[in-house]
Write a protein that holds these residues in place. Structure first.
Motif, PDB file in Angstrom:
ATOM      1  N   ARG A 147      85.278  -2.712  36.668  1.00 19.30           N
ATOM      2  CA  ARG A 147      86.602  -2.226  36.292  1.00 19.30           C
ATOM      3  C   ARG A 147      87.067  -1.069  37.165  1.00 19.30           C
ATOM      4  N   GLY A 148      86.265  -0.757  38.205  1.00 17.49           N
ATOM      5  CA  GLY A 148      86.610   0.345  39.091  1.00 17.49           C
ATOM      6  C   GLY A 148      86.361   1.702  38.474  1.00 17.49           C
ATOM      7  N   LEU A 149      85.450   1.755  37.483  1.00 13.05           N
ATOM      8  CA  LEU A 149      85.174   2.994  36.757  1.00 13.05           C
ATOM      9  C   LEU A 149      83.698   3.358  36.900  1.00 13.05           C
ATOM     10  N   GLY A 150      83.358   4.538  36.393  1.00 16.83           N
ATOM     11  CA  GLY A 150      81.962   4.913  36.222  1.00 16.83           C
ATOM     12  C   GLY A 150      81.184   5.182  37.487  1.00 16.83           C
ATOM     13  N   HIS A 151      81.841   5.628  38.562  1.00 18.58           N
ATOM     14  CA  HIS A 151      81.102   5.875  39.805  1.00 18.58           C
ATOM     15  C   HIS A 151      80.065   6.985  39.643  1.00 18.58           C
ATOM     16  N   ARG A 152      80.454   8.060  38.962  1.00 18.67           N
ATOM     17  CA  ARG A 152      79.490   9.149  38.754  1.00 18.67           C
ATOM     18  C   ARG A 152      78.342   8.698  37.856  1.00 18.67           C
ATOM     19  N   THR A 153      78.680   7.923  36.854  1.00 14.12           N
ATOM     20  CA  THR A 153      77.636   7.374  35.982  1.00 14.12           C
ATOM     21  C   THR A 153      76.689   6.488  36.774  1.00 14.12           C
ATOM     22  N   ILE A 155      76.047   6.630  39.978  1.00  9.67           N
ATOM     23  CA  ILE A 155      75.222   7.449  40.869  1.00  9.67           C
ATOM     24  C   ILE A 155      74.026   8.015  40.106  1.00  9.67           C
ATOM     25  N   ALA A 156      74.291   8.591  38.919  1.00  8.04           N
ATOM     26  CA  ALA A 156      73.207   9.153  38.108  1.00  8.04           C
ATOM     27  C   ALA A 156      72.218   8.061  37.696  1.00  8.04           C
ATOM     28  N   TRP A 157      72.730   6.894  37.340  1.00  3.52           N
ATOM     29  CA  TRP A 157      71.890   5.768  36.921  1.00  3.52           C
ATOM     30  C   TRP A 157      70.977   5.320  38.058  1.00  3.52           C
ATOM     31  N   ASN A 158      71.514   5.246  39.262  1.00  2.60           N
ATOM     32  CA  ASN A 158      70.695   4.869  40.422  1.00  2.60           C
ATOM     33  C   ASN A 158      69.620   5.902  40.711  1.00  2.60           C
ATOM     34  N   THR A 163      63.949   7.436  40.597  1.00  5.69           N
ATOM     35  CA  THR A 163      62.945   8.376  40.094  1.00  5.69           C
ATOM     36  C   THR A 163      61.845   7.643  39.347  1.00  5.69           C
ATOM     37  N   ASP A 164      62.228   6.667  38.535  1.00  7.87           N
ATOM     38  CA  ASP A 164      61.267   5.835  37.813  1.00  7.87           C
ATOM     39  C   ASP A 164      60.262   5.213  38.771  1.00  7.87           C
ATOM     40  N   LEU A 165      60.757   4.606  39.822  1.00  7.69           N
ATOM     41  CA  LEU A 165      59.887   3.915  40.778  1.00  7.69           C
ATOM     42  C   LEU A 165      58.996   4.893  41.535  1.00  7.69           C
ATOM     43  N   MET A 166      59.567   6.046  41.919  1.00  7.92           N
ATOM     44  CA  MET A 166      58.802   7.016  42.681  1.00  7.92           C
ATOM     45  C   MET A 166      57.688   7.646  41.839  1.00  7.92           C
ATOM     46  N   HIS A 209      69.144   0.051  44.705  1.00 13.23           N
ATOM     47  CA  HIS A 209      69.547   1.429  44.375  1.00 13.23           C
ATOM     48  C   HIS A 209      70.099   2.150  45.611  1.00 13.23           C
ATOM     49  N   ILE A 210      69.384   2.030  46.723  1.00  9.75           N
ATOM     50  CA  ILE A 210      69.815   2.718  47.945  1.00  9.75           C
ATOM     51  C   ILE A 210      71.138   2.155  48.448  1.00  9.75           C
ATOM     52  N   GLU A 211      71.268   0.835  48.409  1.00 12.95           N
ATOM     53  CA  GLU A 211      72.515   0.208  48.846  1.00 12.95           C
ATOM     54  C   GLU A 211      73.689   0.674  47.981  1.00 12.95           C
TER      55      GLU A 211
END
Length: 228
Positions: A147-153, A155-158, A163-166, A209-211
């Protein structure tokens, strides 16, 4: 549980192969080959004994780590080695890359390993809880991005996903290097189905995630905030 992890991985391969079939022959071939190689190694195993480190495990760990890193290195080299594949990957919508991570629900395998006494609690709970969180929130993040929303969300989610993987990688490394005493030792990570998770799902998650972060943060090349 093994069949669930295999089924999720096979579904990913099928979806990615179909998506890239007309966009990049290279990627359409790489995904099935990558999966088959990971399955073969999963069936063979990497660490022979669950719950403790044995002679030769250090060398096995180095080889295991190298195999995990190869897809990520290949992703970084795509702009030079396979520009067509790089362009095809850039055409994948952000919401699709987010939704892809629903396969991380396979992280419940860590809870079963903890129940069976095969994984230390700190690794099993951290990896299991964060994997499940990423999986159950993936469709929500995908919807926002569609929907073109939630970019900051996003980013935090990625960042949480990475962090989980690391954390998982660092805990296993600290254990085998003797920097952290874990009981049992997380050597079950080198047995089925965790080998498949480590060699296929984990690198794919890192790449996704990186992409996503590259495009969400507006990093070059390609101006890839497209698909948001």
């Amino acid at each position: 549980m093994i069949f669930t992890v295999y089924g999720l991985a096979a579904a990913i391969v099928a979806g990615c192969t179909l998506f890239f079939r007309r966009r990049s022959r290279f990627l359409a071939v790489i995904f099935p080959l990558w999966f088959v190689l990971a399955v073969v190694i999963d069936q063979t195993g990497v660490f022979p004994v669950a719950g403790t480190w044995v002679a030769g495990d250090f060398l096995r760990f180095v080889m295991f780590g190298a195999l995990m890193s190869l897809p990520i290195i290949g992703y970084a080299a795509l702009p030079v080695l396979a520009p067509e594949a790089r362009a095809a990957l850039s055409a994948a919508p952000l919401w699709g890359l987010a939704g892809l991570q629903i396969y991380r629900i396979g992280g419940v395998a860590f809870f079963f390993a903890l129940q069976d006494g095969l994984m230390p609690a700190v690794l099993a709970l951290t990896a299991g809880i964060l994997d499940v969180f990423i999986a159950v929130s993936a469709l929500g993040v995908a919807y926002l991005l569609s929907r073109g929303l939630g970019h900051r969300t996003a980013i935090a989610w990625n960042l949480i996903g990475l962090t989980d993987l690391m954390i998982a990688i660092l805990l296993v490394a600290a254990s085998i290097f003797g920097l952290l005493s874990l009981s049992p030792a997380p050597s079950a990570i080198g047995q089925s189905p965790f080998v498949l998770i480590s060699l296929f799902q984990l690198p794919l998650a890192v790449i996704a995630h990186i992409e996503m972060l590259r495009r969400l943060l507006g990093a070059p090349p390609g101006g890839d905030a497209q698909g948001a």
